[in-house]
Design an enzyme around this catalytic site. Sequence first.
Site, mmCIF file in Angstrom:
data_model
loop_
_atom_site.group_PDB
_atom_site.id
_atom_site.type_symbol
_atom_site.label_atom_id
_atom_site.label_comp_id
_atom_site.label_asym_id
_atom_site.label_seq_id
_atom_site.Cartn_x
_atom_site.Cartn_y
_atom_site.Cartn_z
ATOM 1 N N LYS A 164 3.264 -1.059 24.887
ATOM 2 C CA LYS A 164 3.032 0.329 24.477
ATOM 3 C C LYS A 164 3.792 0.639 23.188
ATOM 4 C CE LYS A 164 3.664 5.054 26.094
ATOM 5 N NZ LYS A 164 4.008 5.956 27.190
ATOM 6 N N GLU A 180 11.603 -8.519 25.091
ATOM 7 C CA GLU A 180 11.017 -9.673 25.776
ATOM 8 C C GLU A 180 9.653 -10.008 25.190
ATOM 9 O OE1 GLU A 180 12.307 -7.035 27.213
ATOM 10 O OE2 GLU A 180 13.529 -7.582 28.962
ATOM 11 N N GLY A 205 3.875 3.600 30.871
ATOM 12 C CA GLY A 205 3.707 2.147 31.018
ATOM 13 C C GLY A 205 3.290 1.746 32.420
ATOM 14 N N HIS A 221 7.681 -14.192 58.949
ATOM 15 C CA HIS A 221 8.550 -15.356 59.151
ATOM 16 C C HIS A 221 9.767 -15.297 58.245
ATOM 17 C CE1 HIS A 221 5.743 -17.417 61.832
ATOM 18 N NE2 HIS A 221 4.842 -16.735 61.143
HETATM 19 O O1 LIG Z 1 4.866 -1.644 26.998
HETATM 20 P P1 LIG Z 1 6.255 -1.733 26.451
HETATM 21 O O2 LIG Z 1 6.530 -0.663 25.442
HETATM 22 O O3 LIG Z 1 6.525 -3.099 25.903
HETATM 23 O O4 LIG Z 1 7.268 -1.460 27.630
HETATM 24 C C1 LIG Z 1 7.340 -2.305 28.730
HETATM 25 C C2 LIG Z 1 8.060 -1.662 29.877
HETATM 26 O O5 LIG Z 1 9.392 -1.328 29.514
HETATM 27 C C3 LIG Z 1 9.752 -0.093 30.102
HETATM 28 O O6 LIG Z 1 9.809 0.867 29.118
HETATM 29 C C4 LIG Z 1 11.110 -0.143 30.746
HETATM 30 O O7 LIG Z 1 11.195 -1.099 31.737
HETATM 31 C C5 LIG Z 1 8.616 0.203 31.098
HETATM 32 O O8 LIG Z 1 8.502 1.537 31.406
HETATM 33 C C6 LIG Z 1 7.457 -0.383 30.379
HETATM 34 O O9 LIG Z 1 6.355 -0.562 31.228
#
Ligand SMILES: O=P(O)(O)OC[C@H]1O[C@](O)(CO)[C@@H](O)[C@@H]1O
Length: 550
Positions: A209, A215, A269, A386
């Site tokens: 978003k 990451e 998100g 389990h």
């Molecule tokens: O779509 P983006 O901006 O990479 O964010 C990924 C995720 O990181 C967050 O902002 C925080 O974990 C979530 O709300 C979101 O879904």
Amino acid sequence: MDTETQDVTTTEAWRALDAHRDEIAAVSLRELFAIEPQRAQALTSHAGDLVVDFSKQRLTGRTLELLLQLAEQTGVAAAREAMLSGAHINVTEDRAVLHTALRLPRDAQLIVDGVDVVADVHAVLDRMGEFTDRLRSGDWRGATGQQITTVVNIGIGGSDLGPAMVTRALRRFHDGPATRFVSNVDPADLTAALADLDPATTVFIVASKTFSTLETLSNATAARRWLVDALGEDAVAKHFVAVSTHTERVVEFGIDPANMFEFWDWVGGRYSVGSAIGLAVMCAIGRERFAEFLAGMHTIDTHFATTAPARNAPLLAGVIGVWNASILGYRSRAVVPYAQDLARLPAYLQQLTMESNGKSVRADGTPVACPTGEVFWGEPGTNGQHAFFQLLHQGTEIVPVDFLGLARSGDDLPARDGQTSMQVLLLANMFAQAKVLAFGRDADEVRADGVDEALVAHKVMPGDRPSTTILAPELTPSVVGQIIAFYEHQTFVQGVVWGIDSFDQWGVELGKTQATALQSVLAGDEIPDTGDASTDHLIEVYRTLRNGGR
Ligand SMILES: O=P(O)(O)OC[C@H]1O[C@](O)(CO)[C@@H](O)[C@@H]1O
């Protein structure tokens, strides 16, 4: 944010519920079913294809009456109207919350801040459809002219869990390219996903978003390098597409805006799988099936918006969640889908519910006066039986369970008995677990089975452990959409009752900035001085281990 948020514990209904809890504390589920012969029918709601049975919750007709008063006194109906009409109910970010607009039919209209958002939504869905049609038919070719066989979605949180969960849930409808999902900044994730892939036949969807998530950008950069090393810089245009609200950052990353699928800041998100974030799902199942998925969500949106409170399944589930978590003190909820294809549902719901309602202050910044956000967790049945069901049955912690089961399976196989089927056996397990949790088995019943006296206490099943059972005919795109919307709306109801902003997530920010700051400290060799002795010590230990020491 100028208006004060009501403290739910000061409402008349809350006080009545508090007293009512003690009144019914000694009444068992066995007794409730004996007093109310029609209890199962009376406490079952129908929403679209979902049949939701609340009868094994620890409540009476009076409890429900009070819970619905609680919803009324905390303004759930008005808040729902505000959400659906595009008011800025995400007050801390001053944003509308309109994931429901993503599933409005093409001929609907919703003007928000002067713009018809339905027209925008369908324009993007059409572009997604054109792209996925080309990809699925083989018309979209990679840089070497080969057909694309694999789509790798790179995203995290809502930009991963939604499409990953839904793609897995709809395995039986998968007739497009193979899909993989990479989310973790742990290099093992990307490395494993790419190990047997050919750059010439792979397309990456970079889903973010904000297009600033550490990451995702780290993985996307590494994936880009993997592709460019094999096929050269010009190949990027044929092998990378983006899903984002942020065009400039997409362009800066090197993705052609013509290959970008847009969504909007009014889609949170964790509420975004019905937006372009669902592109990987559409690649897998095609645009018609994706439309069915959206239509399923819309069915539940309509149910939530129009059904009377006493029959409104997400509303009831929401207030019962508040009753369990805040008044009875049952702080966590296990979600156990009796459907292997829903294996990622618990993880998906963790983000949906815990990022939404894991807050200690109300929307106006004042502290909450009761426990909020339940801890969601789970595994598919029968595997969970389990693993953790021992604690659910006999542990000191009471954990309400959501059981999800399907009447039919497209994969059914004959059972070992040669008479029934494995799907029947699966469902028999689900019903058995819910039955034992609710009704247990007392010492006299155990003795009547001839159990050695020394083992009687060990074999007593306390019962009175609440659960909700959700049944659906089959795992279709529509049903998966319905399940998602059902949980979205109950999460919303809980947030309104608790008075919190369910659509922000400030709690995840500080960790992100500190990770960025610590990255260079970890990589360097200066004596760490991060501001706390514990972290400094851990960094020293880490460096020693990294360098082969002990
Ligand atoms: O779509 P983006 O901006 O990479 O964010 C990924 C995720 O990181 C967050 O902002 C925080 O974990 C979530 O709300 C979101 O879904």
